[in-house]
Design an enzyme around this catalytic site. Structure first.
Site, PDB file in Angstrom:
ATOM      1  N   LYS A  80       0.790  -1.218  -0.025  1.00 50.33           N
ATOM      2  CA  LYS A  80      -0.041  -0.001   0.155  1.00 50.33           C
ATOM      3  C   LYS A  80       0.912   1.289  -0.009  1.00 50.33           C
ATOM      4  O   LYS A  80       0.423   2.327  -0.655  1.00 50.33           O
ATOM      5  CB  LYS A  80      -0.926  -0.151   1.142  1.00 50.33           C
ATOM      6  CG  LYS A  80      -1.834  -1.115   1.236  1.00 50.33           C
ATOM      7  CD  LYS A  80      -2.635  -1.312   2.553  1.00 50.33           C
ATOM      8  CE  LYS A  80      -3.881  -2.258   2.638  1.00 50.33           C
ATOM      9  NZ  LYS A  80      -4.154  -2.611   3.941  1.00 50.33           N
TER      10      LYS A  80
ATOM     11  N   TYR B 149      -5.951  -4.836  -6.457  1.00 54.03           N
ATOM     12  CA  TYR B 149      -5.573  -4.977  -5.037  1.00 54.03           C
ATOM     13  C   TYR B 149      -5.282  -6.040  -4.511  1.00 54.03           C
ATOM     14  O   TYR B 149      -4.205  -6.350  -3.862  1.00 54.03           O
ATOM     15  CB  TYR B 149      -6.773  -4.251  -4.404  1.00 54.03           C
ATOM     16  CG  TYR B 149      -6.584  -4.547  -2.987  1.00 54.03           C
ATOM     17  CD1 TYR B 149      -5.611  -3.675  -1.989  1.00 54.03           C
ATOM     18  CD2 TYR B 149      -7.259  -5.452  -2.237  1.00 54.03           C
ATOM     19  CE1 TYR B 149      -5.587  -3.568  -1.031  1.00 54.03           C
ATOM     20  CE2 TYR B 149      -6.862  -5.346  -0.662  1.00 54.03           C
ATOM     21  CZ  TYR B 149      -6.086  -4.926   0.079  1.00 54.03           C
ATOM     22  OH  TYR B 149      -5.825  -4.866   1.235  1.00 54.03           O
TER      23      TYR B 149
ATOM     24  N   TYR C 179      -1.674   0.871  11.648  1.00 55.69           N
ATOM     25  CA  TYR C 179      -3.306   0.837  12.081  1.00 55.69           C
ATOM     26  C   TYR C 179      -3.569   1.315  13.350  1.00 55.69           C
ATOM     27  O   TYR C 179      -2.965   2.528  13.888  1.00 55.69           O
ATOM     28  CB  TYR C 179      -3.776  -0.629  11.841  1.00 55.69           C
ATOM     29  CG  TYR C 179      -3.529  -1.149  10.654  1.00 55.69           C
ATOM     30  CD1 TYR C 179      -3.740  -0.763   9.247  1.00 55.69           C
ATOM     31  CD2 TYR C 179      -2.742  -2.393  10.578  1.00 55.69           C
ATOM     32  CE1 TYR C 179      -3.299  -1.458   8.272  1.00 55.69           C
ATOM     33  CE2 TYR C 179      -2.503  -3.020   9.424  1.00 55.69           C
ATOM     34  CZ  TYR C 179      -2.546  -2.546   8.105  1.00 55.69           C
ATOM     35  OH  TYR C 179      -2.208  -3.172   7.064  1.00 55.69           O
TER      36      TYR C 179
ATOM     37  N   VAL D 205      -0.193  -8.800   6.529  1.00 56.83           N
ATOM     38  CA  VAL D 205      -0.703 -10.005   7.366  1.00 56.83           C
ATOM     39  C   VAL D 205       0.004 -11.365   7.180  1.00 56.83           C
ATOM     40  O   VAL D 205       0.048 -12.374   7.964  1.00 56.83           O
ATOM     41  CB  VAL D 205      -2.247 -10.363   6.876  1.00 56.83           C
ATOM     42  CG1 VAL D 205      -3.206  -9.392   7.543  1.00 56.83           C
ATOM     43  CG2 VAL D 205      -2.293 -10.580   5.527  1.00 56.83           C
TER      44      VAL D 205
HETATM   45  N1  GLN Z   1      -4.518  -8.658   1.294  1.00 58.88           N
HETATM   46  C1  GLN Z   1      -4.825  -8.497   2.801  1.00 58.88           C
HETATM   47  C2  GLN Z   1      -6.526  -7.796   2.988  1.00 58.88           C
HETATM   48  O1  GLN Z   1      -6.775  -7.302   2.112  1.00 58.88           O
HETATM   49  C3  GLN Z   1      -3.982  -7.554   3.239  1.00 58.88           C
HETATM   50  C4  GLN Z   1      -4.233  -7.043   4.564  1.00 58.88           C
HETATM   51  C5  GLN Z   1      -2.863  -6.795   5.372  1.00 58.88           C
HETATM   52  O2  GLN Z   1      -1.794  -7.018   5.068  1.00 58.88           O
HETATM   53  N2  GLN Z   1      -2.991  -6.122   6.451  1.00 58.88           N
HETATM   54  O3  GLN Z   1      -6.981  -8.625   3.774  1.00 58.88           O
END
Ligand code: GLN
Length: 621
Positions: free
Chosen positions: A77, A199, A251, A269
């Site tokens: 991102k 995305y 976050y 994640v």
């Molecule tokens: N592809 C994951 C999602 O959209 C990315 C989220 C993340 O890395 N925090 O749930």
């Protein structure tokens, strides 16, 4: 690994040792759980653990599984946001995506209804709005654009993990919900599935820990990839990304993270984290077990420890404004290589205070330059010429340029001159050079060497007291080297003198030649120079320049040796030449003549030696 191999591989250095120990210690931590909501991510070995640190000059240190690929996830991102800034500019991007933290989880379904945009580009909603902005005629072209934007930061071609992508496509219904909500309120305009596909793919790009460190180091390095030298992003936008990373990258843990670790960061994640210390390093960590906020447990621990151990919190002061002035000298003590006639030397002894030389060191930024210009302003009460010797300045930013321009204007209004030495149109101070050259009247204020700057100040100081002499109109008796001779002796000399004219650039004396004549400059300036062999070519080193009343080649009278340097006319010069042999002969019948000349020479030598000693003392202080 035996010691020799370790040394050759460069694994025995302090950072490698530190990282290996850190890796060993944090490997013990087994808290947290891997993300399973994307089925493909659940297959990962939870024990994987890699650390990488990349410096802004491209050295990458690693420990553990730093070469194991995994999907980048939300870390993408930050880089896609950078891409949108570069393509659309700040204003437009800000109209579409805010920069406020949500205080909520990455996948929260909250939107900024007041401004009709997602809160920030680091949460899923904002990232999808950014993904919509990726350019390309076809979906494939847009994927290619996204991949090349990320690859520029990594310094190598990155690819998509199709299994993870398919897995996200199949299960990403919460993201679908977010996208449709945004479509409903007009925050995005194209079909949600198209945006979601881009995305999901950007989240599924495969990287290693080392890649992450290099991507982070590119941000630390003002957007220039330290491995490839390629500009991945303009400097101004790097600042924007880091700002948003700092407030939103972690976050609803961003505040605590900033408090404890103090580095702009982004997590994903799959277990990756990047963190940036601007101007110094990029960190990449990977270990799949996550805490409640969705951040790698080991990753957070690693960043925390690195920050604490090395005091890297960005709000710590890493700069020192105070050491900017290395040394201050006056023109009464330090002189250019121009040799002066005694009356000029006297003048400079008396009035040299009006010339000041400040040796500046370190980096010029707001804090250090403010100290510098404050001091120059103080000095300018009693000085007319202020030279800033910038040889030891390695960097000057926009603040420095701005303050120096103001200083120059202020000094000029009071009839003072600011002179910058060691300024070149290329190299580290190129932009300062361009700024100062454009701002001033362009007249002799920027010099490549401090000696030229000093000589220029001395010349204009001497010209201002207006007793520069043209010795062609004087009799020999007025030359310092003939001081004390009686009228008969002068007449003998007059019978011997050979006036000689040299054109600009003409060589008067050549190194290695037999020394038959000694000279006195009557008009013009000549330069003593050495030819130095260097890389097959000749380089010329200026030893001294001599003006009217100064003699040269007189050493031949003492040692009768060969010429030890070249002497070249800088401009049309008139010199009086005397044959050394003839003078020696004359000494037999007029011993006092030779003695007086020798005595004058000795006085001159000892005065120069004293001055040189004084200068050395001043420079040592
Ligand atoms: N592809 C994951 C999602 O959209 C990315 C989220 C993340 O890395 N925090 O749930």
């Amino acid at each position: 690994m035996d010691m020799k191999v370790a040394a050759e591989a460069g694994l025995g250095g302090p950072i490698d040792r530190y990282l290996a120990a850190l890796h060993r210690r944090i490997s013990e931590v087994r808290d947290g759980a891997i993300a399973t909501y994307i089925p493909e991510l659940a297959k990962v070995d939870p024990e994987l653990f890699g650390i990488a640190i990349a410096t802004v000059d491209g050295r990458v240190y690693t420990a553990g599984d730093a070469g194991v690929p995994f999907t980048i996830q939300s870390i993408s991102k930050a880089f896609v946001y950078g891409y949108t800034l570069a393509e659309y500019g700040r204003d437009y991007v800000l109209s579409r995506i805010g920069v406020e933290p949500t205080g909520e989880a990455f996948n929260s379904i909250v939107l900024d209804e007041v401004h009709n945009r997602p809160f920030n580009p680091m949460v899923n909603a904002g990232a999808m709005a950014a993904a919509e902005l990726i350019k390309g005629e076809t979906p494939e072209a847009r994927i290619a654009t996204m991949l090349s934007a990320l690859s520029r930061f990594a310094g190598r071609s990155l690819h998509i993990d199709d299994d993870v992508h398919r897995s996200e496509q199949a299960t990403g219904h919460r993201n679908r919900a977010i996208a449709y909500m945004m479509l409903n309120s007009g925050m995005i305009h194209s079909p949600p599935e198209t945006i979601l596909d881009i995305y999901f793919r950007q989240c599924s790009v495969r990287v290693t820990c080392s890649d992450l460190a290099v991507m982070a180091a590119t941000l630390a390095n003002d957007g220039v990839n330290p491995l490839t030298g390629e500009v991945a992003l303009e400097r101004d936008y790097v600042q924007d990304i880091l700002t948003v990373m700092n407030s939103c990258g972690m976050y609803n843990y961003a505040g605590q993270w900033s408090y404890e670790v103090g580095m702009p960061a982004k997590s994903g994640v799959s277990g990756g984290i990047i963190a940036i210390i601007p101007g110094q390093i990029g960190i990449g960590v990977f270990s799949p077990r996550l805490d409640l906020h969705g951040h790698s447990v080991r990753g957070v621990r690693v960043c925390k420890e690195i920050s604490e151990t090395f005091g890297l919190h960005i709000f710590r002061n890493h700069t020192n404004s105070g050491a900017v002035i290395r040394h201050e000298l006056t023109g009464a003590v330090v002189r250019s290589k121009r040799m002066r006639a005694p009356h000029e030397r006297e003048r400079l002894d008396k009035e040299g205070q009006r010339i000041r030389l400040i040796e500046v060191q370190g980096g010029l930024f707001f804090g250090s330059t403010e100290r510098l210009v404050r001091r120059v302003d103080e000095i300018s009460v009693e000085a007319d010429y202020i030279i800033l010797d910038l040889r030891r300045v390695h960097d000057a930013d926009t603040a420095a340029g701005r303050l120096l321009v103001e200083l120059d204007t202020g000094l000029a209004e009071r009839g003072r001159r600011l002179i910058l030495a060691h300024m070149r149109a290329d190299g580290r101070l190129a932009s300062l050079h361009a700024l100062m050259a454009a701002h001033g009247d362009g007249e002799a204020r920027l010099f490549e060497h401090r000696d030229n700057a000093l000589e220029w100040c001395e010349n204009s100081l001497l010209a201002s007291v207006a007793d520069a002499r043209d010795l062609t109109k004087f009799s020999l008796a007025q030359l310092d080297i003939f001081k004390g001779l009686d009228r008969d002796e002068i007449r003998v000399l007059e019978g011997m003198v050979r006036p000689m004219v040299f054109e600009a650039g003409e060589t008067i004396v050549r190194e290695g030649d037999e020394a038959r004549l000694f000279f006195v400059v009557a008009r013009g300036v000549v330069t003593v120079q050495l030819r130095i062999r260097q890389d097959g070519g000749d380089r010329v080193l200026r030893v001294a320049s001599l003006g009217p009343g100064v003699s040269f080649g007189e050493m031949a009278l003492i040692d009768g040796g060969r010429r030890s340097a070249d002497i070249v006319a800088d401009e049309r010069a008139v010199c009086y030449g005397f044959s050394v042999e003839q003078l020696r002969e004359t000494g037999k019948t007029h011993p006092n003549l030779l003695l007086t000349i020798m005595g004058n020479m000795m006085r001159d030598f000892s005065e120069r030696l004293r001055r040189a000693n004084g200068e050395i003392r001043a420079l040592e202080q």
